[in-house]
Design a protein around this motif. Structure first.
Motif, short mmCIF file in Angstrom:
data_model
loop_
_atom_site.label_atom_id
_atom_site.label_comp_id
_atom_site.label_asym_id
_atom_site.label_seq_id
_atom_site.Cartn_x
_atom_site.Cartn_y
_atom_site.Cartn_z
N SER A 52 -10.91 17.77 -10.50
CA SER A 52 -9.38 18.14 -11.22
C SER A 52 -8.47 17.43 -10.50
CB SER A 52 -9.57 19.71 -11.18
OG SER A 52 -9.47 20.38 -10.00
N LEU A 53 -8.53 17.48 -9.14
CA LEU A 53 -7.79 16.77 -8.23
C LEU A 53 -7.41 15.34 -8.39
CD1 LEU A 53 -8.49 18.79 -4.77
CD2 LEU A 53 -6.61 19.14 -6.04
N LEU A 54 -8.56 14.80 -8.59
CA LEU A 54 -8.76 13.48 -9.08
C LEU A 54 -8.17 12.98 -10.43
CD1 LEU A 54 -12.15 11.81 -8.24
CD2 LEU A 54 -10.05 10.93 -7.38
N GLN A 55 -8.18 13.82 -11.35
CA GLN A 55 -7.62 13.89 -12.65
C GLN A 55 -6.19 13.65 -12.64
OE1 GLN A 55 -9.78 16.79 -14.83
NE2 GLN A 55 -10.87 15.44 -16.03
N ALA A 56 -5.76 14.72 -12.02
CA ALA A 56 -4.06 14.68 -11.52
C ALA A 56 -3.57 13.78 -10.90
CB ALA A 56 -3.90 16.21 -10.71
N PHE A 57 -4.20 13.24 -9.92
CA PHE A 57 -3.83 11.95 -9.03
C PHE A 57 -3.83 10.77 -10.08
CE2 PHE A 57 -4.99 8.26 -6.59
CZ PHE A 57 -3.67 7.99 -6.12
N LEU A 58 -4.88 10.71 -10.67
CA LEU A 58 -4.71 9.25 -11.57
C LEU A 58 -3.93 9.34 -12.76
CD1 LEU A 58 -8.93 8.96 -11.89
CD2 LEU A 58 -7.25 7.53 -10.41
N GLU A 59 -3.55 10.59 -13.24
CA GLU A 59 -2.69 10.83 -14.17
C GLU A 59 -1.03 10.23 -13.59
OE1 GLU A 59 -0.56 11.36 -17.54
OE2 GLU A 59 -2.68 11.26 -17.48
N GLN A 60 -0.97 10.70 -12.62
CA GLN A 60 0.23 10.23 -12.01
C GLN A 60 0.29 8.68 -11.56
OE1 GLN A 60 0.16 12.71 -8.60
NE2 GLN A 60 0.29 14.50 -9.49
N GLU A 114 0.82 -1.20 0.00
CA GLU A 114 -0.01 -0.07 0.02
C GLU A 114 0.86 1.21 0.05
OE1 GLU A 114 -3.85 0.08 2.44
OE2 GLU A 114 -2.32 1.73 3.74
N ILE A 115 0.65 2.16 -0.77
CA ILE A 115 1.48 3.31 -1.05
C ILE A 115 0.66 4.54 -0.11
CG2 ILE A 115 2.31 5.21 -2.70
CD1 ILE A 115 2.20 3.02 -4.93
N ASN A 116 1.18 4.83 0.97
CA ASN A 116 0.61 5.78 1.85
C ASN A 116 1.22 7.19 1.42
OD1 ASN A 116 -1.31 4.96 3.55
ND2 ASN A 116 0.09 3.65 4.57
N SER A 117 2.51 7.37 1.03
CA SER A 117 2.98 8.74 0.82
C SER A 117 2.15 9.48 -0.29
CB SER A 117 4.37 8.21 0.03
OG SER A 117 4.43 7.50 -0.77
N SER A 118 1.33 8.77 -1.14
CA SER A 118 0.59 9.74 -2.09
C SER A 118 -0.42 10.36 -1.26
CB SER A 118 0.09 8.58 -3.06
OG SER A 118 -0.87 7.59 -2.44
N PHE A 119 -0.85 10.10 -0.11
CA PHE A 119 -1.80 10.56 0.66
C PHE A 119 -1.29 12.06 1.17
CE2 PHE A 119 -3.23 11.77 5.12
CZ PHE A 119 -4.75 11.87 4.94
N TYR A 120 0.33 12.40 1.41
CA TYR A 120 0.76 13.48 1.79
C TYR A 120 1.42 14.17 0.82
CZ TYR A 120 0.27 10.80 6.09
OH TYR A 120 0.13 10.16 7.29
N ARG A 121 1.55 13.75 -0.50
CA ARG A 121 2.59 14.67 -1.57
C ARG A 121 2.17 13.93 -2.86
NH1 ARG A 121 6.20 11.68 1.40
NH2 ARG A 121 7.87 10.62 0.10
N PRO A 122 2.29 14.66 -3.83
CA PRO A 122 2.15 14.05 -5.20
C PRO A 122 3.64 13.30 -5.69
CG PRO A 122 2.46 16.35 -5.30
CD PRO A 122 2.35 16.06 -4.16
N GLN A 124 5.64 12.00 -9.36
CA GLN A 124 5.66 12.02 -10.66
C GLN A 124 5.27 10.77 -11.21
OE1 GLN A 124 9.42 13.53 -12.02
NE2 GLN A 124 9.27 15.81 -10.90
N ARG A 125 4.60 10.91 -12.42
CA ARG A 125 4.36 9.51 -13.18
C ARG A 125 5.69 8.58 -13.31
NH1 ARG A 125 -0.15 8.19 -16.75
NH2 ARG A 125 0.56 6.44 -18.16
N THR A 126 6.61 9.32 -13.60
CA THR A 126 8.07 8.67 -13.87
C THR A 126 8.23 7.66 -12.59
OG1 THR A 126 9.23 10.32 -13.34
CG2 THR A 126 8.85 10.10 -15.74
N THR A 127 8.04 8.33 -11.35
CA THR A 127 8.24 7.77 -10.10
C THR A 127 7.54 6.46 -9.99
OG1 THR A 127 8.80 9.70 -9.02
CG2 THR A 127 8.19 7.85 -7.68
#
Length: 380
Positions: A212-220, A166-174, A176-179
């Motif tokens: 818009s926030l969902l779109q940005a997160f899913l793109e990553q 489970e990736i929890n760090s995505s809760f606190y900060r974005p 990059q898609r490359t990551t």
């Protein structure tokens, strides 16, 4: 305490062992009251002789015939005539871990059912998605994540031993898609990630106006590709269920994310209701079974039954306490049973502060494999 139940003279035997508490909860008495009871309790619901017995099962045994009493009786007569036992029985044993004593509601650990389970042909233990919140390897556990190359990253070593994270760090900060792409490339093809939605969506916006926030997160996060197994939506304790807001949010999420797995961990009591479960089931969203349990309905998974998602935060000390061997073994049986019905079953240990999560997850993998092996050896 032991309770015996029997459907008929030759079928439907059930024995349950557990603990009982006797009290006079007037709300429960009101709920359970039937007018016919006044035959015995002549003063009605306020009769001082009425008590409520709350029974919490810890273990059980089940026996029945597979094809009904007529077939069973015929086999008994024929067996007596030819001097052979023509078995037509089905049996099973169940254990209820303390963190979720009433889950699942299906008959636990039945060796076989009269109708074939949905996923009987697959390797159930191997399909369970077990892991931890994050892939940090505590020093005390690193020997269990051995690697031939000392330069291997923690994630690469982790993914050789556990099937999911489970990736929890995505809760606190974005990120990059490359990551995300790099993480995916580091893991085997069957490995799966669960990614936690950003707090900007769940806590700051409270699920409102967040497309818009969902779109940005899913793109990553789509950088994970096929290794993205589930999205985790953890809600703040103060966020109550607002039907209109929840329908708008999950409608948008489904439009953007399609049929991908989604689990929500609510903490306000209003989500643990028939209305909450119906809403989540409509959008094919699972309600997380979290330990410690905050509200009594949370003792069983809720929402959409096609996905089971457990998050074990540690108990009694949250984020620190390790789970003992007895609970891990019992939980393995429950997860294997659930995997015969659900399309996807996750169990994530979040007791990472003391380093207990990694050990608990590895032990659960071993216990699940052993449980499935025993089940497959039982006679059909």
């Amino acid at each position: 305490m032991r309770i015996f139940m029997q459907g008929s003279k030759h079928s439907g035997f059930l024995a349950l062992d557990g603990t009982a508490k006797i009290h006079r909860d007037q709300t429960l008495i009101e709920e359970l009251w039937d007018p016919i009871m006044k035959t015995w309790f002549t003063e009605g619901k306020d009769d001082a002789r009425i008590t409520v017995i709350e029974f919490v099962p810890e273990a059980g045994y089940y026996w029945d015939n597979k094809h009904g009493n007529l077939v069973a009786a015929t086999r008994m007569i024929l067996g007596a005539a030819i001097g052979r036992t023509l078995d037509d029985s089905i049996e099973g044993r169940g254990l209820w871990p303390r963190c979720c004593p009433r889950w699942p509601t299906i008959p636990p650990l039945m060796s076989r059912t009269a109708s074939s389970p949905k996923h009987a042909s697959r390797n159930i233990a191997a399909s369970l998605l077990l892991g931890t919140a994050g892939w940090g390897l505590p020093r005390a556990s690193q020997h269990r994540f051995a690697s031939a190359d000392p330069a291997d990253s923690h994630l690469k070593r982790y993914a050789r031993s556990l099937p999911a994270v489970e990736i929890n760090s995505s809760f606190y900060r974005p990120h990059q898609r490359t990551t995300y792409e790099h993480w995916a490339a580091t893991t085997p093809p069957a490995f799966r990630f669960s990614a936690k939605l950003p707090r900007s969506i769940t806590h700051t916006a409270g699920l409102r106006d967040s497309e818009s926030l969902l779109q940005a997160f899913l793109e990553q996060v789509y950088g994970l590709g096929e290794r993205l197994g589930c999205l985790l939506v953890q809600l703040p304790p103060s966020l109550s269920l607002d039907i209109a807001t929840a329908n708008d949010f999950f409608g948008i999420l489904r439009r953007l994310h399609g049929e991908g797995g989604v689990a929500v961990e609510p903490r306000h009591a209003s989500w643990f209701s028939p209305q909450g479960d119906a809403l989540l089931a409509h959008w094919q969203v699972a309600r997380v079974l979290a330990d410690p349990v905050l509200h009594d309905p949370g003792r069983i998974p809720g929402g959409w039954s096609g996905l089971v998602y457990c998050r074990l935060h540690g108990s009694p000390r949250v984020y620190y306490s390790a789970y003992d061997t007895a609970l891990i073994d019992a939980l393995a049986h429950r997860l294997v049973a659930a995997a015969h019905e659900a399309e996807s079953v996750w169990c994530i240990f979040d007791n990472t502060a003391s380093g207990a999560a990694a050990e608990n997850a590895l032990d659960l993998v071993s216990a699940s494999v052993a449980c499935e092996a025993i089940t497959n050896m039982e006679p059909q």
